[in-house]
Design an enzyme around this catalytic site. Structure first.
Site, PDB file in Angstrom:
ATOM      1  N   LYS A 176       0.845  -1.210   0.000  1.00  0.00           N
ATOM      2  CA  LYS A 176       0.000   0.000   0.000  1.00  0.00           C
ATOM      3  C   LYS A 176       0.877   1.255   0.000  1.00  0.00           C
ATOM      4  O   LYS A 176       0.640   2.189  -0.762  1.00  0.00           O
ATOM      5  CB  LYS A 176      -0.878   0.007   1.244  1.00  0.00           C
ATOM      6  N   ASN A 177       1.930   1.251   0.834  1.00  0.00           N
ATOM      7  CA  ASN A 177       2.722   2.464   1.035  1.00  0.00           C
ATOM      8  C   ASN A 177       3.754   2.705  -0.054  1.00  0.00           C
ATOM      9  O   ASN A 177       4.483   3.687  -0.008  1.00  0.00           O
ATOM     10  CB  ASN A 177       3.369   2.453   2.428  1.00  0.00           C
ATOM     11  N   CYS A 179      -5.264  12.192  12.331  1.00  0.00           N
ATOM     12  CA  CYS A 179      -5.989  10.919  12.427  1.00  0.00           C
ATOM     13  C   CYS A 179      -5.748  10.407  13.841  1.00  0.00           C
ATOM     14  O   CYS A 179      -5.084  11.041  14.654  1.00  0.00           O
ATOM     15  CB  CYS A 179      -5.483   9.954  11.368  1.00  0.00           C
ATOM     16  N   ARG A 203      -0.478  14.458  12.647  1.00  0.00           N
ATOM     17  CA  ARG A 203      -0.068  14.270  11.249  1.00  0.00           C
ATOM     18  C   ARG A 203       0.130  15.602  10.509  1.00  0.00           C
ATOM     19  O   ARG A 203      -0.487  15.862   9.491  1.00  0.00           O
ATOM     20  CB  ARG A 203      -1.074  13.397  10.490  1.00  0.00           C
ATOM     21  N   ASP A 210       4.612   0.733  12.146  1.00  0.00           N
ATOM     22  CA  ASP A 210       3.397   0.066  11.661  1.00  0.00           C
ATOM     23  C   ASP A 210       3.264  -1.349  12.192  1.00  0.00           C
ATOM     24  O   ASP A 210       2.198  -1.959  12.068  1.00  0.00           O
ATOM     25  CB  ASP A 210       3.369   0.037  10.126  1.00  0.00           C
ATOM     26  N   ARG A 247      -8.530  -0.728   4.848  1.00  0.00           N
ATOM     27  CA  ARG A 247      -7.697   0.288   4.196  1.00  0.00           C
ATOM     28  C   ARG A 247      -6.318  -0.276   3.860  1.00  0.00           C
ATOM     29  O   ARG A 247      -5.667   0.162   2.915  1.00  0.00           O
ATOM     30  CB  ARG A 247      -7.509   1.508   5.119  1.00  0.00           C
TER      31      ARG A 247
HETATM   32  C1  EPZ Z   1       4.112   6.977   6.192  1.00  0.00           C
HETATM   33  O1  EPZ Z   1       3.310   7.994   6.784  1.00  0.00           O
HETATM   34  C2  EPZ Z   1       3.215   5.749   6.095  1.00  0.00           C
HETATM   35  N1  EPZ Z   1       2.072   6.026   5.227  1.00  0.00           N
HETATM   36  C3  EPZ Z   1       2.724   5.367   7.498  1.00  0.00           C
HETATM   37  O2  EPZ Z   1       1.960   4.169   7.379  1.00  0.00           O
HETATM   38  C4  EPZ Z   1       3.957   5.068   8.362  1.00  0.00           C
HETATM   39  O3  EPZ Z   1       3.524   4.776   9.677  1.00  0.00           O
HETATM   40  C5  EPZ Z   1       4.886   6.293   8.382  1.00  0.00           C
HETATM   41  O4  EPZ Z   1       5.239   6.662   7.025  1.00  0.00           O
HETATM   42  C6  EPZ Z   1       6.170   6.023   9.151  1.00  0.00           C
HETATM   43  O5  EPZ Z   1       6.833   4.918   8.591  1.00  0.00           O
HETATM   44  C7  EPZ Z   1       2.244   5.984   3.883  1.00  0.00           C
HETATM   45  O6  EPZ Z   1       3.335   5.737   3.381  1.00  0.00           O
HETATM   46  C8  EPZ Z   1       1.030   6.213   3.053  1.00  0.00           C
HETATM   47  P1  EPZ Z   1       6.068  10.401   8.360  1.00  0.00           P
HETATM   48  P2  EPZ Z   1       3.852   9.527   6.823  1.00  0.00           P
HETATM   49  O7  EPZ Z   1       5.947  11.647   7.574  1.00  0.00           O
HETATM   50  O8  EPZ Z   1       4.604   9.821   5.593  1.00  0.00           O
HETATM   51  C9  EPZ Z   1       5.728  13.722  11.746  1.00  0.00           C
HETATM   52  C10 EPZ Z   1       0.140   2.752   7.769  1.00  0.00           C
HETATM   53  O9  EPZ Z   1      -0.303   2.233   8.808  1.00  0.00           O
HETATM   54  N2  EPZ Z   1       5.635  14.686  10.639  1.00  0.00           N
HETATM   55  O10 EPZ Z   1       7.333   9.582   8.265  1.00  0.00           O
HETATM   56  O11 EPZ Z   1       2.713  10.396   7.194  1.00  0.00           O
HETATM   57  C11 EPZ Z   1       4.507  12.825  11.830  1.00  0.00           C
HETATM   58  O12 EPZ Z   1       3.453  13.467  12.537  1.00  0.00           O
HETATM   59  C12 EPZ Z   1       0.570   4.207   7.770  1.00  0.00           C
HETATM   60  O13 EPZ Z   1       0.298   2.157   6.663  1.00  0.00           O
HETATM   61  C13 EPZ Z   1       5.678  16.050  10.920  1.00  0.00           C
HETATM   62  O14 EPZ Z   1       5.789  16.456  12.066  1.00  0.00           O
HETATM   63  O15 EPZ Z   1       4.854   9.432   8.063  1.00  0.00           O
HETATM   64  C14 EPZ Z   1       5.038  11.616  12.544  1.00  0.00           C
HETATM   65  O16 EPZ Z   1       5.045  11.870  13.946  1.00  0.00           O
HETATM   66  C15 EPZ Z   1       0.334   4.872   9.130  1.00  0.00           C
HETATM   67  N3  EPZ Z   1       5.596  16.929   9.882  1.00  0.00           N
HETATM   68  C16 EPZ Z   1       6.474  11.514  12.037  1.00  0.00           C
HETATM   69  O17 EPZ Z   1       6.800  12.810  11.503  1.00  0.00           O
HETATM   70  C17 EPZ Z   1       5.481  16.515   8.571  1.00  0.00           C
HETATM   71  O18 EPZ Z   1       5.425  17.365   7.663  1.00  0.00           O
HETATM   72  C18 EPZ Z   1       6.664  10.479  10.940  1.00  0.00           C
HETATM   73  O19 EPZ Z   1       5.765  10.785   9.902  1.00  0.00           O
HETATM   74  C19 EPZ Z   1       5.432  15.125   8.314  1.00  0.00           C
HETATM   75  C20 EPZ Z   1       5.516  14.221   9.355  1.00  0.00           C
END
Ligand code: EPZ
Length: 417
Positions: A22-23, A116, A121, A304, A396
């Site tokens: 998915k990711n 969420c 996020r 995850d 999802r």
């Molecule tokens: C991706 O989310 C994945 N989703 C998530 O999978 C996964 O948990 C996550 O990466 C971490 O591996 C997809 O790829 C579609 P991040 P993403 O930006 O990109 C903070 C699942 O269950 N942050 O690495 O949103 C954020 O709040 C999903 O399949 C900011 O502060 O994750 C988090 O605490 C859930 N500002 C941390 O960084 C930003 O602009 C990591 O988020 C972006 C992120």
């Protein structure tokens, strides 16, 4: 209302081929809007988030056809750069369209994705990156509007190795003028898959999967054919379910290198793990030890898989400490696990899990995707029957989870409650 009815006590045995990730599929489908031509994507999983992404691409003017696991996208005639708000709200990952639409058309308007249940996020790293590439970014009335006559390559250093921000930056930089260097980039395997897709379209990208990625902008990208990598999180979930039910399962189409930290924790708890090229076998030790873990960006323990692994730890011998370092609110599954007899206490980002002899079946509700998977695993482990509600969360990210697990011997079915 759809629910899963699970009768615990069956051990999982057998082999299963893991479908596309998915990711990886979501950013790659978003990236097709950068291509003036047709892209054929193979091994695209049948998931709700993928269906929403296809609807968004159609709303923008692309043609999207699905045949089995193959999705064909022709973005030649995309006209709009506004992602429809109602669709944006249905899936956070529509933020991935910001980089591609800005890169190809010089403007994009997306509604600010909501938070969420696992955390607020924010998308500040994404917006800082677009500004660094020369875009004007306006945030008001819940919308984000970016404009740039032409993006200019530069060096962007991320405060945190954000997966989504790294992916959005790679996509935006692929059509920018000049060279972009992304420092402190995320290293997740899905980023390598996205880079491989873009390189097959003619993009110039070096270092994907490393902490420093260099992208040299080109003028346009051409259509290609690409197979999505196997879903390492689905594979990890199935392997944990096999371990937690005293079984032995082999997963195919996933590289052991993509699950190194999970497999190390499995071995530490006493499980037998064998690996080969794109194949992993876990055999349960039936009585496993508690372990401590902390989630970290790749190659650390994946956030995850924190919830699914916690389900297994509820009946480990000893006390386990789980520290969630990536998201600020990713313990929503704990209350439901304790209703099934688990002994867990949470203090902010740390959970303490004291092993109990057995869980007992209950009616439980999942509130997020991976927390839902944890409750399914707990149901497989428990005495008696467990009903898991809130299946839209699970659907999802897991393709027909009940069929997948039933094929491996689970006593599980989708019912109406
Ligand atoms: C991706 O989310 C994945 N989703 C998530 O999978 C996964 O948990 C996550 O990466 C971490 O591996 C997809 O790829 C579609 P991040 P993403 O930006 O990109 C903070 C699942 O269950 N942050 O690495 O949103 C954020 O709040 C999903 O399949 C900011 O502060 O994750 C988090 O605490 C859930 N500002 C941390 O960084 C930003 O602009 C990591 O988020 C972006 C992120």
């Amino acid at each position: 209302m759809d629910a899963l009815a699970i009768t615990g006590g069956s051990s999982l045995f057998g082999e299963t081929r893991i479908y596309g990730a998915k990711n990886a599929a979501l950013p790659i489908l978003a990236a097709t809007v950068m291509v003036e031509g047709t892209c054929v994507i193979d091994d695209v999983p049948h998931l709700e988030d993928v269906r929403v992404m296809a609807e968004i691409l159609r709303a923008l003017g692309a043609t999207v056809e699905r045949s089995g696991l193959q999705v064909t996208v022709d973005s030649t005639n995309i006209r709009l750069t506004n992602v429809p708000a109602d669709l944006m709200q249905r899936m956070r990952s529509s933020i991935f369209l910001m980089g591609p639409l800005l890169a190809r058309f010089g403007e994009v308007r997306v509604s600010k994705p909501g938070g969420c249940v696992i955390g607020q996020r924010p998308v500040d790293y994404h917006l800082t990156g677009m500004r660094a590439l020369g875009a004007a970014v306006e945030e008001k009335h819940g919308y984000i509007r970016c404009t740039a006559r032409r993006l200019q390559g530069t060096t962007v250093t991320l405060d945190f190795p954000s997966v989504g921000a790294t992916e959005n930056l790679i996509m935006a930089a692929a059509l920018a003028d000049g060279v972009t260097v992304i420092e402190n980039a995320a290293r997740e395997p899905e980023i390598i898959d996205l880079a491989n897709f873009l390189k097959s379209c003619g993009a110039l990208i070096e270092g994907a999967g490393e902490t420093m990625i260099q992208v040299t902008g080109v003028h346009h990208l051409t259509g290609t054919q690409h197979r999505i990598m196997g879903d390492r999180i689905v594979a990890g979930t199935v392997l944990i379910a096999a371990a937690a039910t005293g079984g032995r399962v082999t997963v195919e189409n996933v590289s052991p290198a993509h699950l190194g930290s999970l497999l190390a924790k499995m071995r530490e708890s006493g499980m037998r793990v064998e690996t080969g090229r794109d194949i992993i076998t876990v055999e349960s030790s039936r009585a496993w030890q508690s372990v401590d873990l902390r989630t970290e960006p790749f190659p650390g323990f994946p956030t995850d898989l924190q919830a699914p692994f916690m389900a297994m730890l509820t009946t480990a011998q000893g006390t386990s400490l789980v520290r969630e370092n990536v998201f600020e609110a990713r313990f929503k599954h704990v209350n439901e696990l304790t209703r099934m007899g688990a002994d867990i206490s949470v203090d902010l980002r740390t959970a303490v899990i004291r092993g109990v002899d057995k869980l007992s079946g209950a009616r439980v509700e999942c509130s997020d995707l991976r927390g839902g998977a944890a409750l399914v695993i707990a149901g497989l482990m428990a005495d008696g029957v467990t009903h898991v509600e809130g299946l839209h969360h699970i659907d999802r990210g897991y393709q027909s989870i009940e069929m997948h697990l039933r094929d491996l011997g689970a006593d599980i079915e989708r019912v109406q409650l």
